[in-house]
Design a protein around this motif. Sequence first.
Motif, PDB file in Angstrom:
ATOM      1  N   MET A  50       0.856  -1.200   0.000  1.00 33.77           N
ATOM      2  CA  MET A  50       0.000   0.000   0.000  1.00 33.77           C
ATOM      3  C   MET A  50       0.886   1.242   0.000  1.00 33.77           C
ATOM      4  O   MET A  50       1.869   1.299  -0.704  1.00 33.77           O
ATOM      5  CB  MET A  50      -0.845  -0.054   1.256  1.00 33.77           C
ATOM      6  N   SER A  51       0.581   2.169   0.934  1.00 33.08           N
ATOM      7  CA  SER A  51       1.263   3.455   0.858  1.00 33.08           C
ATOM      8  C   SER A  51       1.897   3.788   2.209  1.00 33.08           C
ATOM      9  O   SER A  51       1.818   4.907   2.677  1.00 33.08           O
ATOM     10  CB  SER A  51       0.255   4.530   0.467  1.00 33.08           C
ATOM     11  N   GLU A  52       2.538   2.792   2.847  1.00 27.51           N
ATOM     12  CA  GLU A  52       3.070   2.947   4.205  1.00 27.51           C
ATOM     13  C   GLU A  52       3.943   4.195   4.367  1.00 27.51           C
ATOM     14  O   GLU A  52       3.919   4.854   5.374  1.00 27.51           O
ATOM     15  CB  GLU A  52       3.899   1.714   4.596  1.00 27.51           C
ATOM     16  N   ASN A  53       4.762   4.489   3.355  1.00 30.62           N
ATOM     17  CA  ASN A  53       5.756   5.551   3.519  1.00 30.62           C
ATOM     18  C   ASN A  53       5.326   6.877   2.928  1.00 30.62           C
ATOM     19  O   ASN A  53       6.119   7.801   2.860  1.00 30.62           O
ATOM     20  CB  ASN A  53       7.083   5.100   2.901  1.00 30.62           C
ATOM     21  N   ARG A  54       4.089   6.955   2.484  1.00 31.22           N
ATOM     22  CA  ARG A  54       3.663   8.218   1.890  1.00 31.22           C
ATOM     23  C   ARG A  54       3.475   9.282   2.948  1.00 31.22           C
ATOM     24  O   ARG A  54       3.116   8.987   4.091  1.00 31.22           O
ATOM     25  CB  ARG A  54       2.370   8.016   1.103  1.00 31.22           C
ATOM     26  N   ILE A  55       3.708  10.510   2.559  1.00 36.07           N
ATOM     27  CA  ILE A  55       3.518  11.635   3.474  1.00 36.07           C
ATOM     28  C   ILE A  55       2.492  12.584   2.860  1.00 36.07           C
ATOM     29  O   ILE A  55       2.284  12.591   1.634  1.00 36.07           O
ATOM     30  CB  ILE A  55       4.846  12.384   3.737  1.00 36.07           C
ATOM     31  N   PRO A  56       1.831  13.417   3.689  1.00 34.41           N
ATOM     32  CA  PRO A  56       0.876  14.383   3.125  1.00 34.41           C
ATOM     33  C   PRO A  56       1.611  15.439   2.301  1.00 34.41           C
ATOM     34  O   PRO A  56       2.730  15.825   2.657  1.00 34.41           O
ATOM     35  CB  PRO A  56       0.223  15.008   4.359  1.00 34.41           C
ATOM     36  N   GLU A  93     -14.749  21.745  14.958  1.00 35.71           N
ATOM     37  CA  GLU A  93     -13.579  21.061  14.409  1.00 35.71           C
ATOM     38  C   GLU A  93     -14.040  19.700  13.912  1.00 35.71           C
ATOM     39  O   GLU A  93     -14.611  18.920  14.681  1.00 35.71           O
ATOM     40  CB  GLU A  93     -12.508  20.907  15.491  1.00 35.71           C
ATOM     41  N   ARG A  94     -13.825  19.434  12.626  1.00 31.63           N
ATOM     42  CA  ARG A  94     -14.229  18.128  12.071  1.00 31.63           C
ATOM     43  C   ARG A  94     -13.011  17.229  11.967  1.00 31.63           C
ATOM     44  O   ARG A  94     -11.911  17.605  12.338  1.00 31.63           O
ATOM     45  CB  ARG A  94     -14.908  18.321  10.710  1.00 31.63           C
ATOM     46  N   GLY A  95     -13.215  16.071  11.392  1.00 33.65           N
ATOM     47  CA  GLY A  95     -12.126  15.105  11.321  1.00 33.65           C
ATOM     48  C   GLY A  95     -11.987  14.440  12.675  1.00 33.65           C
ATOM     49  O   GLY A  95     -12.876  13.735  13.108  1.00 33.65           O
ATOM     50  N   ARG A  96     -10.872  14.712  13.356  1.00 32.54           N
ATOM     51  CA  ARG A  96     -10.575  14.110  14.659  1.00 32.54           C
ATOM     52  C   ARG A  96     -10.626  12.585  14.564  1.00 32.54           C
ATOM     53  O   ARG A  96     -11.218  11.899  15.410  1.00 32.54           O
ATOM     54  CB  ARG A  96     -11.526  14.627  15.751  1.00 32.54           C
ATOM     55  N   HIS A  97     -10.032  12.075  13.499  1.00 28.00           N
ATOM     56  CA  HIS A  97      -9.925  10.627  13.332  1.00 28.00           C
ATOM     57  C   HIS A  97      -8.831  10.309  12.310  1.00 28.00           C
ATOM     58  O   HIS A  97      -8.299  11.211  11.669  1.00 28.00           O
ATOM     59  CB  HIS A  97     -11.269  10.018  12.897  1.00 28.00           C
ATOM     60  N   ALA A  98      -8.509   9.027  12.212  1.00 25.87           N
ATOM     61  CA  ALA A  98      -7.610   8.530  11.157  1.00 25.87           C
ATOM     62  C   ALA A  98      -8.341   7.398  10.439  1.00 25.87           C
ATOM     63  O   ALA A  98      -9.453   7.014  10.835  1.00 25.87           O
ATOM     64  CB  ALA A  98      -6.301   8.034  11.771  1.00 25.87           C
ATOM     65  N   HIS A  99      -7.733   6.900   9.380  1.00 20.09           N
ATOM     66  CA  HIS A  99      -8.322   5.788   8.636  1.00 20.09           C
ATOM     67  C   HIS A  99      -7.269   4.707   8.415  1.00 20.09           C
ATOM     68  O   HIS A  99      -6.113   5.010   8.140  1.00 20.09           O
ATOM     69  CB  HIS A  99      -8.806   6.257   7.255  1.00 20.09           C
ATOM     70  N   TYR A 100      -7.701   3.462   8.522  1.00 21.46           N
ATOM     71  CA  TYR A 100      -6.771   2.347   8.273  1.00 21.46           C
ATOM     72  C   TYR A 100      -6.294   2.346   6.815  1.00 21.46           C
ATOM     73  O   TYR A 100      -5.109   2.196   6.557  1.00 21.46           O
ATOM     74  CB  TYR A 100      -7.452   1.006   8.567  1.00 21.46           C
ATOM     75  N   GLU A 101      -7.200   2.499   5.877  1.00 23.95           N
ATOM     76  CA  GLU A 101      -6.842   2.332   4.466  1.00 23.95           C
ATOM     77  C   GLU A 101      -7.188   3.530   3.587  1.00 23.95           C
ATOM     78  O   GLU A 101      -6.685   3.633   2.474  1.00 23.95           O
ATOM     79  CB  GLU A 101      -7.539   1.093   3.878  1.00 23.95           C
TER      80      GLU A 101
END
Length: 135
Positions: A1-7, A49-57
């Motif tokens: 997948m994209s383990e090493n990708r950065i924003p 404030e929205r978001g306040r989460h992460a996503h697995y994939e």
Amino acid sequence: MSENRIPYIIEFPKIGSENLGFISVAEKELLPFEVKRVYWTYHTPENVERGRHAHYELEQILIATTGTIVVTIETPKGIRTEFTLDRPNIGLYIPRMCWRDIRYSANASQVCLANMEYDEADYIRDYDQFKALTA
Ligand code: T46
């Protein structure tokens, strides 16, 4: 997948002129994934404030088509970066496993391009769990 990708910020073409107005285009050569879903948000009050989460994939690109959106991203390595989306011809690429906190100006409209369909099971909504998963 994209383990090493950065924003990172993607600059989309801005076609037109001050006299005629502009068009921006997201063609596939500029996108780090195949788009499977498009959604948009609007009328978000400035004190929310929205978001306040992460996503697995999930990977996404956020675009502020109007107004200003301030996105704070924390990567799996714990690096926090604030991005200001204040031009309609730029987008923010958010890789998987990044925590995001998002604030909107009152006039902000946000378009999101996503690499997968909506799946509540893909959310990590607890910050301590995010930190444990990325330790
Ligand atoms: C992100 C920011 C920018 C759906 O039913 N389908 C969808 O495609 C989405 C995105 C949401 N929903 C429902 C699920 C919740 O009941 O809408 C409600 C709010 O969703 P969520 O908590 O995801 O909203 P935001 O604005 O905090 O976050 C969303 C994205 O999930 C997130 O990844 O980066 O927009």
